[in-house]
Design a protein around this motif. Structure first.
Motif, mmCIF file in Angstrom:
data_model
loop_
_atom_site.group_PDB
_atom_site.id
_atom_site.type_symbol
_atom_site.label_atom_id
_atom_site.label_comp_id
_atom_site.label_asym_id
_atom_site.label_seq_id
_atom_site.Cartn_x
_atom_site.Cartn_y
_atom_site.Cartn_z
ATOM 1 N N SER A 162 0.805 -1.236 -0.023
ATOM 2 C CA SER A 162 -0.020 -0.086 -0.031
ATOM 3 C C SER A 162 0.916 1.221 -0.159
ATOM 4 O O SER A 162 0.547 2.175 -0.833
ATOM 5 N N ILE A 163 1.793 1.175 0.720
ATOM 6 C CA ILE A 163 2.914 2.573 0.903
ATOM 7 C C ILE A 163 3.580 2.560 -0.377
ATOM 8 O O ILE A 163 3.718 3.424 -0.976
ATOM 9 N N ASP A 164 3.888 1.490 -1.015
ATOM 10 C CA ASP A 164 4.705 1.508 -2.232
ATOM 11 C C ASP A 164 3.815 2.110 -3.554
ATOM 12 O O ASP A 164 4.349 2.841 -4.282
ATOM 13 N N VAL A 165 2.474 1.570 -3.401
ATOM 14 C CA VAL A 165 1.419 2.016 -4.570
ATOM 15 C C VAL A 165 1.144 3.463 -4.212
ATOM 16 O O VAL A 165 0.995 4.262 -4.979
ATOM 17 N N LEU A 166 0.498 3.464 -3.234
ATOM 18 C CA LEU A 166 -0.488 4.843 -2.777
ATOM 19 C C LEU A 166 0.307 5.979 -2.373
ATOM 20 O O LEU A 166 0.022 7.140 -2.183
ATOM 21 N N LYS A 171 11.869 4.226 1.263
ATOM 22 C CA LYS A 171 11.569 4.704 0.034
ATOM 23 C C LYS A 171 10.494 5.708 -0.359
ATOM 24 O O LYS A 171 10.837 6.686 -0.962
ATOM 25 N N GLU A 172 9.608 5.503 0.381
ATOM 26 C CA GLU A 172 8.320 6.336 -0.087
ATOM 27 C C GLU A 172 7.881 7.433 0.938
ATOM 28 O O GLU A 172 7.295 8.517 0.697
ATOM 29 N N CYS A 173 8.267 7.170 2.268
ATOM 30 C CA CYS A 173 7.907 8.132 3.548
ATOM 31 C C CYS A 173 8.857 8.332 4.447
ATOM 32 O O CYS A 173 8.609 7.772 5.510
ATOM 33 N N PHE A 174 9.982 8.553 4.297
ATOM 34 C CA PHE A 174 11.117 8.335 5.177
ATOM 35 C C PHE A 174 10.788 9.324 6.441
ATOM 36 O O PHE A 174 11.269 8.916 7.453
ATOM 37 N N GLU A 175 10.082 10.379 6.007
ATOM 38 C CA GLU A 175 9.835 11.195 7.391
ATOM 39 C C GLU A 175 8.937 10.682 8.454
ATOM 40 O O GLU A 175 8.889 11.077 9.528
ATOM 41 N N VAL A 176 8.294 9.696 8.279
ATOM 42 C CA VAL A 176 7.543 8.873 9.144
ATOM 43 C C VAL A 176 8.249 8.466 10.188
ATOM 44 O O VAL A 176 8.097 8.308 11.268
ATOM 45 N N PHE A 177 9.689 8.191 10.230
ATOM 46 C CA PHE A 177 10.453 7.673 11.089
ATOM 47 C C PHE A 177 10.945 9.011 12.234
ATOM 48 O O PHE A 177 11.081 8.348 13.351
ATOM 49 N N PHE A 178 10.677 9.941 11.852
ATOM 50 C CA PHE A 178 10.906 11.041 12.824
ATOM 51 C C PHE A 178 9.596 11.427 13.566
ATOM 52 O O PHE A 178 9.784 12.294 14.531
ATOM 53 N N LYS A 179 8.744 10.952 13.279
ATOM 54 C CA LYS A 179 7.481 11.165 14.075
ATOM 55 C C LYS A 179 6.725 9.985 14.862
ATOM 56 O O LYS A 179 5.836 9.831 15.487
ATOM 57 N N ILE A 180 7.619 9.019 15.050
ATOM 58 C CA ILE A 180 7.255 7.803 15.989
ATOM 59 C C ILE A 180 8.043 8.182 16.934
ATOM 60 O O ILE A 180 8.992 8.676 17.237
ATOM 61 N N PHE A 225 8.262 -7.657 7.726
ATOM 62 C CA PHE A 225 8.823 -6.395 8.452
ATOM 63 C C PHE A 225 9.851 -5.469 7.699
ATOM 64 O O PHE A 225 9.548 -4.388 7.580
ATOM 65 N N PHE A 226 10.653 -6.382 7.209
ATOM 66 C CA PHE A 226 11.973 -5.713 6.628
ATOM 67 C C PHE A 226 11.422 -5.300 5.293
ATOM 68 O O PHE A 226 11.752 -4.038 4.804
ATOM 69 N N ALA A 227 10.282 -5.761 4.609
ATOM 70 C CA ALA A 227 9.811 -5.329 3.396
ATOM 71 C C ALA A 227 8.952 -3.779 3.628
ATOM 72 O O ALA A 227 8.996 -3.052 2.861
ATOM 73 N N LEU A 228 8.441 -3.987 4.774
ATOM 74 C CA LEU A 228 7.658 -2.687 5.619
ATOM 75 C C LEU A 228 8.594 -1.595 5.556
ATOM 76 O O LEU A 228 8.276 -0.545 5.069
ATOM 77 N N VAL A 229 9.553 -1.814 6.280
ATOM 78 C CA VAL A 229 10.755 -0.967 6.416
ATOM 79 C C VAL A 229 11.411 -0.305 5.271
ATOM 80 O O VAL A 229 11.532 0.932 4.861
#
Length: 329
Positions: A264-268, A314-323, A305-309
């Motif tokens: 979903s992250i890859d496509v959307l 690749k698509e939303c790196f900024e999410v790591f700074f919001k967890i 899990f690593f496919a998700l990471v």
């Protein structure tokens, strides 16, 4: 013969009348009793469909008023598949879906897709009519039929592409309820018998249905082109799956949910960020304890899990700074 004909793609492309003879011969072989013939016939049929789908979709039947011959071939499915194994039946449906995917007329493609699936409609309609009956839903026959229907839909979706959404809306608009019902059946068995229930055949079948639903949804999102429309219509399916994942016991969590989110992250991409921000901390809290206690437990979840990471990097790196900082660590 079957091995030989698929070696000459150029000849097949240039001789439509011969192709019809070969396809009909594959149908004859599919009801052959000799060991291995049915399997090879289904493999050959699917391979021919992939090689010359553009030719097969354009062949007309002079005896039927120049109607496309694909219509007549589809009507033969009920007489062909009864003797086939489930995997072989799925191959037959996939082969027809591959041919239909080559149809340039969107309306005709939709008509052919619905015609292809019409042979399964009575069985599926019967399941939906009795879906409130727990004993019926939990029966071996019903579980196998639901499993079979999901697998065929996944292959048809992969072959048809975005146009498959019409059939999904027609037949599977309540797919979340189906998923939740089989999740509930697994939970009931766990409460009754503990983790030993995971070894029972019925629980394994119920979990297989859940996995097949998730595989279908993953394929469905992978073929979408209008990402904003997909998010507005179907994002609740992703939310449902993720919420189930975080609330389940580790032993019954389906790794396919993480693959569904990754795809979903890859496509959307940015269109799905709201869901990612909302649920990622809960997902991490669920999966990290499973894969950090040692280096071998839950191998499917590790891969997923690593496919998700990878998808998030690749698509939303900024999410790591919001967890939360501890989760990031």
């Amino acid at each position: 013969l079957m091995h030989f004909v698929v070696q000459f793609k150029r000849f097949l492309k240039n001789n439509p009348s011969f192709d019809v003879v070969i396809v009909n011969k594959m149908f004859e072989f599919m009801v052959n009793k000799f060991e291995g013939v049915k399997e090879m016939a289904c493999n050959t049929f699917l391979e021919i469909c992939r090689q010359i789908k553009e030719v097969l979709i354009g062949i007309k039947d002079e005896k039927a008023g120049n109607q496309l011959i694909i219509y007549g071939l589809i009507t033969r499915i009920p007489s062909i598949i009864p003797e086939l194994d489930p995997i072989q039946k799925v191959q037959v449906y996939e082969g027809f879906a591959v041919i239909i995917s080559a149809c340039a007329d969107a309306a005709k493609k939709r008509e052919l897709m619905f015609l292809l699936m019409s042979h399964l409609e009575p069985i599926w309609a019967n399941i939906m009519r009795q879906f409130d009956d727990v004993y019926f839903v939990a029966s071996e026959e019903t579980i196998l039929n639901v499993n079979f229907f999901m697998r065929i839909n996944e292959r048809v979706c992969a072959s048809i592409g975005e146009g498959y959404a019409d059939y999904f809306d027609h037949a599977l608009s309540n797919i979340d309820a189906i998923y939740k019902r089989y999740h509930w059946l697994v939970t009931q068995e766990l409460e009754r018998s503990g983790v030993t229930a995971l070894r029972s055949t019925n629980v394994k079948r119920c979990r297989a249905v859940k996995s097949d639903i998730l595989n279908l949804l993953t394929t469905f999102v992978s073929v979408t082109k209008n990402t904003q429309l997909f998010v507005s219509k179907y994002s609740q399916l992703l939310l449902m799956a993720l919420e189930n994942y975080t609330n389940e016991l580790p032993e019954v969590r389906e790794a396919e949910i993480l693959l569904f989110l990754a795809k979903s992250i890859d496509v959307l991409k940015k269109d799905i960020l709201g869901v990612v921000y909302e649920l990622l901390p809960h997902i991490l809290n669920a999966v990290l304890p499973m894969i950090t206690q040692d280096f071998s437990s839950y191998p499917e979840h590790r891969t997923a899990f690593f496919a998700l990471v990878q998808a998030m990097v690749k698509e939303c790196f900024e999410v790591f700074f919001k967890i939360p900082a501890e989760l990031f660590k």
